[in-house]
Design a protein around this motif. Structure first.
Motif, PDB file in Angstrom:
ATOM      1  N   UNK A   1       0.818  -1.210   0.000  1.00  0.00           N
ATOM      2  CA  UNK A   1       0.000   0.000   0.000  1.00  0.00           C
ATOM      3  C   UNK A   1       0.855   1.264   0.000  1.00  0.00           C
ATOM      4  N   UNK A   2       2.054   1.184   0.579  1.00  0.00           N
ATOM      5  CA  UNK A   2       2.939   2.342   0.684  1.00  0.00           C
ATOM      6  C   UNK A   2       3.852   2.511  -0.531  1.00  0.00           C
ATOM      7  N   UNK A   3       4.028   1.468  -1.318  1.00  0.00           N
ATOM      8  CA  UNK A   3       5.070   1.413  -2.341  1.00  0.00           C
ATOM      9  C   UNK A   3       5.064   2.616  -3.278  1.00  0.00           C
ATOM     10  N   UNK A   4       3.903   3.040  -3.732  1.00  0.00           N
ATOM     11  CA  UNK A   4       3.821   4.121  -4.722  1.00  0.00           C
ATOM     12  C   UNK A   4       3.669   5.495  -4.075  1.00  0.00           C
ATOM     13  N   UNK A   5       3.863   5.573  -2.751  1.00  0.00           N
ATOM     14  CA  UNK A   5       3.822   6.843  -2.025  1.00  0.00           C
ATOM     15  C   UNK A   5       2.511   7.585  -2.297  1.00  0.00           C
ATOM     16  N   UNK A   6       1.366   6.989  -1.925  1.00  0.00           N
ATOM     17  CA  UNK A   6       0.070   7.587  -2.257  1.00  0.00           C
ATOM     18  C   UNK A   6      -0.231   8.816  -1.410  1.00  0.00           C
ATOM     19  N   UNK A   7      -1.206   9.605  -1.872  1.00  0.00           N
ATOM     20  CA  UNK A   7      -1.671  10.743  -1.079  1.00  0.00           C
ATOM     21  C   UNK A   7      -2.490  10.282   0.119  1.00  0.00           C
TER      22      UNK A   7
END
Length: 269
Positions: A164-170
């Motif tokens: 869930x964190x991999x793509x650095x979401x907003x």
């Protein structure tokens, strides 16, 4: 002790300004209304707790807001994007850990993260670098080459959080993220979430653990039977009580009836 008064902060007339917003969200299964015209704002930069008794509609609301289930009525916005009108943009802004969701468990932890990075068309070098950091930070370095099917329940939660964190979401939406996680790992995950929010991210956290929500979240909503009973800053909702006591008062606490279970360790067998 005075009775608690429900807090209902005004909804922003422009839901696109919020990290997550739902308006009139409804889900009906046959004759059962699981979520009943729910409206809620999650401010950007907050760590927002969603709490409620079993069957309150927490997971159903989250799955609709995140595009996993289509609502019977209502709308949801993720980082300003209408989930059902702009699903690609909304999901690009979202990192999701869904409780009970299917996991590609015949991949190793490292393969799973590489797969997610590929789905999101991320640069392979960035995926490799971030995967190494996440596996190390979450104590999964030694399990990176191990199939997820062989992970413990707590390790599985951690690799799902890494994904869930991999793509650095907003926005990070986590449904029971610390369930089955040991206390040491739980404290580490809380540190990661605080750092993420401090850097500008937003966390929505669904949990049954009031101590976790009270210690980690700055905002909270208590829901029951698909309706928001009260919402706002944790201190405003608790009104001088512990969040656990406030929760019980708002949703109604069950008491053991007099004489019930008297046979436990009693004289008669």
């Amino acid at each position: 002790m005075t009775q608690l008064v429900p807090v209902q902060p005004p909804l922003d007339p422009d839901p696109t300004t919020q990290a997550l917003a739902v308006r009139g969200l409804t889900k009906v299964f046959g004759s059962h209304v699981a979520v009943n015209r729910m409206s809620l704002d999650v401010p950007r930069g907050s760590i927002y707790g969603i709490v409620g008794p079993n069957g309150a509609g927490k997971t159903t609301m989250i799955t609709m807001a995140c595009g996993l289930a289509r609502p019977t009525e209502g709308k949801a916005w993720i980082a300003g994007h209408d989930m059902w009108a702009e699903p690609v943009e909304a999901k690009r802004s979202l990192g999701l850990l869904a409780d009970g969701a299917t996991v590609f468990d015949r991949l190793s932890g490292a393969e799973y993260l590489a797969y997610l990075g590929g789905l999101r068309r991320m640069d392979p070098d960035v995926v490799q670098s971030r995967s190494t950091e996440l596996l190390h930070a979450l104590g999964l370095s030694d399990a990176g080459d191990k199939y997820i099917v062989d992970y413990s329940a707590g390790m599985t939660k951690k690799i799902l959080l890494a994904g869930a964190l991999l793509h650095n979401p907003e926005l990070l939406v986590l449904d029971e993220p610390l369930e089955a996680v040991d206390p040491v790992s739980g404290r580490l995950i809380q540190s990661i979430l605080r750092a993420y929010a401090t850097a500008g991210g937003t966390v929505v956290l669904s949990s049954h653990v009031m101590n976790l929500v009270e210690g980690l979240c700055d905002h909270v909503a208590i829901i029951k039977e698909g309706v928001v009973l009260t919402a706002g800053h944790v201190d405003e909702v608790a009104q001088g009580r512990t969040l656990d006591d406030a929760f019980v008062e708002f949703v109604g606490g069950a008491a053991l009836a007099e004489g019930s279970l008297d046979w436990l360790r009693g004289e008669q067998r």
